[in-house]
Design an enzyme around this catalytic site. Structure first.
Site, PDB file in Angstrom:
ATOM      1  N   CYS A 246      38.124 -47.777  -9.881  1.00  0.00           N
ATOM      2  CA  CYS A 246      38.014 -48.440  -8.554  1.00  0.00           C
ATOM      3  C   CYS A 246      38.555 -49.991  -9.369  1.00  0.00           C
ATOM      4  O   CYS A 246      38.693 -50.099 -10.223  1.00  0.00           O
ATOM      5  CB  CYS A 246      36.198 -49.215  -8.366  1.00  0.00           C
ATOM      6  SG  CYS A 246      35.168 -48.107  -8.401  1.00  0.00           S
TER       7      CYS A 246
ATOM      8  N   ARG B  40      45.314 -46.426 -10.226  1.00  0.00           N
ATOM      9  CA  ARG B  40      43.535 -46.058 -10.690  1.00  0.00           C
ATOM     10  C   ARG B  40      43.370 -44.781 -10.295  1.00  0.00           C
ATOM     11  O   ARG B  40      42.135 -44.446 -11.029  1.00  0.00           O
ATOM     12  CB  ARG B  40      43.138 -47.967 -11.556  1.00  0.00           C
ATOM     13  CG  ARG B  40      43.478 -48.564 -11.229  1.00  0.00           C
ATOM     14  CD  ARG B  40      43.554 -49.793 -11.210  1.00  0.00           C
ATOM     15  NE  ARG B  40      41.721 -50.127 -11.443  1.00  0.00           N
ATOM     16  CZ  ARG B  40      41.118 -50.876 -13.055  1.00  0.00           C
ATOM     17  NH1 ARG B  40      42.322 -51.264 -14.102  1.00  0.00           N
ATOM     18  NH2 ARG B  40      39.329 -50.233 -13.077  1.00  0.00           N
TER      19      ARG B  40
ATOM     20  N   TRP C 215      36.832 -44.780  -6.833  1.00  0.00           N
ATOM     21  CA  TRP C 215      36.785 -43.812  -6.927  1.00  0.00           C
ATOM     22  C   TRP C 215      34.854 -43.355  -7.099  1.00  0.00           C
ATOM     23  O   TRP C 215      33.999 -44.093  -7.860  1.00  0.00           O
ATOM     24  CB  TRP C 215      37.168 -44.437  -8.560  1.00  0.00           C
ATOM     25  CG  TRP C 215      37.763 -42.451  -9.017  1.00  0.00           C
ATOM     26  CD1 TRP C 215      38.630 -41.958  -8.898  1.00  0.00           C
ATOM     27  CD2 TRP C 215      36.832 -41.998 -10.279  1.00  0.00           C
ATOM     28  NE1 TRP C 215      38.837 -40.833  -9.780  1.00  0.00           N
ATOM     29  CE2 TRP C 215      37.632 -40.936 -10.506  1.00  0.00           C
ATOM     30  CE3 TRP C 215      35.519 -42.184 -10.752  1.00  0.00           C
ATOM     31  CZ2 TRP C 215      37.170 -39.928 -10.931  1.00  0.00           C
ATOM     32  CZ3 TRP C 215      35.258 -41.104 -11.563  1.00  0.00           C
ATOM     33  CH2 TRP C 215      36.118 -40.464 -11.875  1.00  0.00           C
TER      34      TRP C 215
ATOM     35  N   ASN D 214      33.091 -52.402  -9.519  1.00  0.00           N
ATOM     36  CA  ASN D 214      33.327 -51.499 -10.168  1.00  0.00           C
ATOM     37  C   ASN D 214      32.536 -50.856 -11.641  1.00  0.00           C
ATOM     38  O   ASN D 214      32.318 -52.421 -12.256  1.00  0.00           O
ATOM     39  CB  ASN D 214      34.134 -52.296 -10.139  1.00  0.00           C
ATOM     40  CG  ASN D 214      35.704 -50.893 -11.946  1.00  0.00           C
ATOM     41  OD1 ASN D 214      34.907 -49.991 -11.938  1.00  0.00           O
ATOM     42  ND2 ASN D 214      36.573 -50.927 -12.228  1.00  0.00           N
ATOM     43  N   GLY D 215      31.960 -50.112 -11.835  1.00  0.00           N
ATOM     44  CA  GLY D 215      31.651 -49.489 -12.918  1.00  0.00           C
ATOM     45  C   GLY D 215      30.308 -49.076 -12.276  1.00  0.00           C
ATOM     46  O   GLY D 215      29.799 -48.358 -10.907  1.00  0.00           O
TER      47      GLY D 215
ATOM     48  N   GLU E  52      48.280 -31.820 -25.714  1.00  0.00           N
ATOM     49  CA  GLU E  52      49.425 -32.764 -24.843  1.00  0.00           C
ATOM     50  C   GLU E  52      50.120 -32.113 -23.441  1.00  0.00           C
ATOM     51  O   GLU E  52      50.019 -31.918 -21.911  1.00  0.00           O
ATOM     52  CB  GLU E  52      50.242 -33.433 -25.416  1.00  0.00           C
ATOM     53  CG  GLU E  52      50.313 -35.071 -24.306  1.00  0.00           C
ATOM     54  CD  GLU E  52      49.409 -35.607 -23.763  1.00  0.00           C
ATOM     55  OE1 GLU E  52      48.798 -35.386 -24.182  1.00  0.00           O
ATOM     56  OE2 GLU E  52      50.575 -36.355 -22.978  1.00  0.00           O
TER      57      GLU E  52
ATOM     58  N   LYS F 127      49.072 -32.045 -19.710  1.00  0.00           N
ATOM     59  CA  LYS F 127      49.779 -32.669 -18.529  1.00  0.00           C
ATOM     60  C   LYS F 127      50.184 -31.700 -17.105  1.00  0.00           C
ATOM     61  O   LYS F 127      49.966 -32.620 -16.277  1.00  0.00           O
ATOM     62  CB  LYS F 127      51.294 -32.418 -19.076  1.00  0.00           C
ATOM     63  CG  LYS F 127      51.954 -33.767 -19.273  1.00  0.00           C
ATOM     64  CD  LYS F 127      51.933 -35.827 -19.440  1.00  0.00           C
ATOM     65  CE  LYS F 127      50.271 -35.558 -19.227  1.00  0.00           C
ATOM     66  NZ  LYS F 127      50.037 -36.637 -19.967  1.00  0.00           N
TER      67      LYS F 127
ATOM     68  N   GLU G 136      46.823 -31.211 -14.951  1.00  0.00           N
ATOM     69  CA  GLU G 136      46.248 -32.473 -14.287  1.00  0.00           C
ATOM     70  C   GLU G 136      46.705 -32.753 -13.125  1.00  0.00           C
ATOM     71  O   GLU G 136      46.191 -33.107 -11.847  1.00  0.00           O
ATOM     72  CB  GLU G 136      46.449 -33.808 -15.189  1.00  0.00           C
ATOM     73  CG  GLU G 136      47.955 -34.628 -16.150  1.00  0.00           C
ATOM     74  CD  GLU G 136      47.368 -35.629 -17.071  1.00  0.00           C
ATOM     75  OE1 GLU G 136      46.239 -36.361 -16.175  1.00  0.00           O
ATOM     76  OE2 GLU G 136      48.072 -35.759 -17.648  1.00  0.00           O
TER      77      GLU G 136
ATOM     78  N   HIS H 180      41.916 -14.263 -32.889  1.00  0.00           N
ATOM     79  CA  HIS H 180      40.506 -14.390 -32.664  1.00  0.00           C
ATOM     80  C   HIS H 180      40.149 -14.265 -31.186  1.00  0.00           C
ATOM     81  O   HIS H 180      38.400 -15.468 -31.181  1.00  0.00           O
ATOM     82  CB  HIS H 180      40.209 -15.589 -33.805  1.00  0.00           C
ATOM     83  CG  HIS H 180      40.918 -15.203 -35.043  1.00  0.00           C
ATOM     84  ND1 HIS H 180      40.601 -14.615 -35.747  1.00  0.00           N
ATOM     85  CD2 HIS H 180      41.528 -15.964 -35.401  1.00  0.00           C
ATOM     86  CE1 HIS H 180      41.472 -14.669 -36.705  1.00  0.00           C
ATOM     87  NE2 HIS H 180      42.024 -15.562 -37.088  1.00  0.00           N
TER      88      HIS H 180
ATOM     89  N   LYS I 195      43.458 -43.349 -13.128  1.00  0.00           N
ATOM     90  CA  LYS I 195      43.925 -44.282 -14.178  1.00  0.00           C
ATOM     91  C   LYS I 195      43.040 -44.630 -16.001  1.00  0.00           C
ATOM     92  O   LYS I 195      43.566 -44.163 -16.782  1.00  0.00           O
ATOM     93  CB  LYS I 195      45.239 -45.293 -14.162  1.00  0.00           C
ATOM     94  CG  LYS I 195      46.146 -45.659 -15.505  1.00  0.00           C
ATOM     95  CD  LYS I 195      47.322 -44.887 -15.362  1.00  0.00           C
ATOM     96  CE  LYS I 195      48.117 -44.235 -16.630  1.00  0.00           C
ATOM     97  NZ  LYS I 195      48.183 -43.531 -17.107  1.00  0.00           N
TER      98      LYS I 195
HETATM   99  C1  F6R Z   1      46.023 -38.065 -19.575  1.00  0.00           C
HETATM  100  C2  F6R Z   1      45.692 -38.948 -19.214  1.00  0.00           C
HETATM  101  C3  F6R Z   1      44.153 -39.624 -19.984  1.00  0.00           C
HETATM  102  C4  F6R Z   1      43.946 -40.685 -20.675  1.00  0.00           C
HETATM  103  C5  F6R Z   1      42.673 -41.395 -21.237  1.00  0.00           C
HETATM  104  C6  F6R Z   1      42.511 -42.034 -22.361  1.00  0.00           C
HETATM  105  O1  F6R Z   1      47.381 -38.310 -18.921  1.00  0.00           O
HETATM  106  O2  F6R Z   1      46.638 -40.309 -19.118  1.00  0.00           O
HETATM  107  O3  F6R Z   1      43.926 -38.449 -21.021  1.00  0.00           O
HETATM  108  O4  F6R Z   1      45.301 -40.553 -22.594  1.00  0.00           O
HETATM  109  O5  F6R Z   1      42.489 -41.073 -20.078  1.00  0.00           O
HETATM  110  O6  F6R Z   1      43.276 -43.456 -21.633  1.00  0.00           O
HETATM  111  P1  F6R Z   1      43.229 -44.749 -22.090  1.00  0.00           P
HETATM  112  O7  F6R Z   1      44.659 -44.327 -23.204  1.00  0.00           O
HETATM  113  O8  F6R Z   1      43.440 -45.346 -21.129  1.00  0.00           O
HETATM  114  O9  F6R Z   1      42.378 -44.983 -23.138  1.00  0.00           O
END
Ligand code: F6R
Length: 611
Positions: A2, A29, A76, A102-103, A484, A488, A491, A507, A606
């Site tokens: 949010c 976000r 959100w 928010n929360g 990673e 990427k 997501e 395995h 985000k």
């Molecule tokens: C993936 C991504 C998330 C963040 C994770 C941690 O592309 O962005 O996996 O890496 O939510 O977020 P931070 O780094 O803000 O603690």
């Protein structure tokens, strides 16, 4: 997660435009609905809509209502599906109080029961947030600040709440506990927001609101109160980010812009930590030989992409500093009763510095006596403020949900830390220290060159974008890059992808490999190249299409793969900084070809400020 924006200025208009503009800047976000409350005509006008902010704007544009003050929200969903009814702001029964939240209010069921049975209040939404509006309404006796204070005393959980009262249209009251909140100083106006980008256009001077503080905002004043209700003095924080940094600047998507910003971000993160002789300087971070000799173990704690940077960090710390290191996912670390004492160093990695699990792990570690050093991008964020030492990444604002430049700058920080620790402990030979440092120094140029290969990656993306099952394999430090790359891709393109250490394939996972499988094989490690080739043979024998990523030179000449992605030659230890970039581009172009909403992938946020 949010996003909150509050604005209070003069005259009788402006709030509608400024608040929706701020909300748009918080879109990154992640959200599913949006809404706004404006103080107008002696009451509060509330408009909200499920879906994009554009839907809310349509409603707002159709009305002439405006105001000098208001609060806005992007939601959100946590409690209750995305819907108009569940969108914020929420109001009390007669609509004289409006809140955005928010929360999560953890004891909302108990509070809802109390409000329903004892006060006959009926609820219009399925949210936890609505209880806050009713409680403020219940306690309101002409003083919004007092009513908010009484309300938070009854609430448990994590929250940033902004509230307005129809009877006091020249005030916004906000409160913060474990959810980000800042107040911004404008010209003849003031602001509240979850995050700096919401205000970049209007305010450069901000106050960082701390946990359990309440803030009263009027057009001319911002007063912060501590938990005991006493005013507190807070230094103004000057935002140095360029307003353009949070704009797309000609790129189609923030993600692509941020991928291309990596050479500059890496150079900046390096330069900030190198002195005029090219030696690592950790100003503001206390890691003396004596302190380092006391450290018996290191836990690197993070979530998602940041945890993948942590995996590379573990490798670097163990190799260069010879201190036992473990990388833990924050949500697991906080509940698994890890062995922590005052000889433990915990390194938290977080782009946003607001990830709730990382923050909770940090607090858990501190409460058990560990020292906490954090690698953070957002200056002044909660993780940064609560850590003993902070090593900032200088990536600039990262807006796309998919993290790219934060990851590569986090890698730089981890390498620098490991080298510094090894050197200071007297473990790392001088020539080895200089060799790796010089490799790091070459990274910005090598990355710039690598980015010129985007058209080649685009061609590969065209061949594979319809594939529904993609595996990433690697050995050694390539396993972290495989994880990673896979994250990427899944997501932003929603393709089912899976990453595994190549040696683990047989395995179990190899059972899934067939003619419909696509395997991205990371083969950047010279010393493990032959072994990785055997894994390529294994998946090819089962019909898989293989894309190999290797260094330019001997490794890259091998013809066993169907497609080859080359990265510039460099030492094995630092390949992750380069190897991840083609995978970011691959994910980007695959997602683009599939018509996905790249910067705002579904279900993702985000800044993950809930558990
Ligand atoms: C993936 C991504 C998330 C963040 C994770 C941690 O592309 O962005 O996996 O890496 O939510 O977020 P931070 O780094 O803000 O603690």
């Amino acid at each position: 997660m949010c996003g909150i924006v509050g604005y209070i200025g003069g005259g009788s208009s402006g709030a509608k435009r400024i608040i929706t503009d701020g909300l748009k800047r918080l879109e990154y976000r992640g959200y599913d609905s949006a809404g706004i409350a404006l103080a107008a005509d002696g009451g509060l006008i509330v408009e909200k809509s499920v879906g994009r902010i554009a839907n809310l704007e349509k409603i707002l544009n159709a009305s002439s209502a405006d105001s000098h003050a208001g609060i806005g929200h992007t939601r959100w969903a946590t409690h209750g599906e995305p819907s108009d009814a569940n969108a914020h702001p929420h109001t009390n029964a007669d609509g004289s109080i409006a809140i955005v939240h928010n929360g999560i209010i953890e004891n909302y069921i108990e509070l809802k029961k109390w409000l329903t049975t004892e006060h006959g209040i009926s609820f219009r939404s399925e949210t936890d947030s609505e209880v806050a509006a009713h409680m403020i309404g219940l306690f309101y006796e002409g003083d919004l600040l007092d009513a908010v204070n009484k309300t938070v005393k009854k609430m448990r959980g994590a929250y940033a709440i902004c509230a307005m009262a129809a009877a006091e249209p020249d005030k916004i009251v906000a409160v913060r506990k474990d959810a980000p909140l800042i107040a911004g100083i404008g010209e003849n106006c003031n602001f509240l927001a979850s995050d700096i980008p919401a205000l970049l256009k209007y305010a450069r001077m901000i106050y960082l609101i701390e946990n359990n503080e309440t803030v009263l905002v009027t057009r001319n004043d911002i007063t912060i109160f501590n938990e005991a209700g006493k005013p507190v003095k807070r230094d103004v924080f000057h935002v140095t980010w360029d307003a353009d940094a949070a704009e797309k600047g000609g790129y189609d998507h923030f993600m692509r812009k941020e991928i291309f910003e990596q050479p500059a971000g890496i150079a900046e993160t390096l330069n900030r930590r190198l002195d005029e002789n090219g030696e690592i300087k950790l100003d503001g971070i206390s890691l003396t030989k004596q302190e380092l000799d006391r450290i018996e173990r290191i836990y690197i704690v993070a979530c998602g992409t940041a945890s993948h940077a942590g995996l590379v960090g573990k490798f670097a710390i163990e190799k260069f500093a010879r201190i036992p290191a473990e990388t833990d996912i924050a949500s697991e670390f906080r509940y698994r009763e890890p062995y922590i004492d005052d000889k433990t160093l915990v390194i938290c990695i977080s782009q946003s510095g607001e990830t709730l699990d990382t923050l909770a792990a940090l607090r858990e570690a501190k409460s058990k006596g560990a020292r906490v050093l954090s690698v953070v991008n957002v200056v002044g964020s909660s993780v940064a403020r609560e850590s003993d030492d902070v090593f900032y990444t200088w990536a600039g604002p990262e807006i796309a949900v998919a993290s790219t430049k934060a990851f590569t700058t986090q890698l730089i920080c981890m390498y620098l830390l490991a080298l510094y620790m090894g050197r200071t402990r007297g473990i790392l030979p001088d020539n080895e220290y200089k060799r790796v440092l010089s490799e790091l120094g070459e990274m910005p140029d090598k990355l710039t060159k690598l980015l010129e290969d985007e058209p080649k990656i685009q061609n590969i993306a065209k061949k594979i974008y319809k594939n529904e099952r993609i595996f990433f394999i690697g050995r050694g430090v390539d396993v972290s890059v495989a994880l990673e790359g896979s994250l990427k891709l899944k997501e932003i393109s929603y393709i089912h992808s899976f990453a595994i250490a190549a040696g683990e394939l047989k395995h179990g996972t190899i059972a899934l490999i067939d003619r419909d499988s696509l395997v991205v094989a990371l083969a950047s490690q010279d010393r493990l190249f032959e072994k990785l080739l055997s894994n390529i043979e294994e998946v090819k024998a089962r019909g898989a299409y293989v894309i190999m990523l290797a260094k330019t030179g001997a490794g890259g000449m091998d013809k066993r793969a169907d497609d080859v992605i080359l990265i510039p030659a460099c030492a094995d230890d630092v390949t992750p900084i380069l190897a991840v970039v083609p995978l970011q581009l691959l994910a980007y172009h695959v997602a683009k070809l599939r018509g996905c909403d790249i910067d705002k992938p579904k279900n993702l946020a985000k800044s993950v400020t809930v558990e």
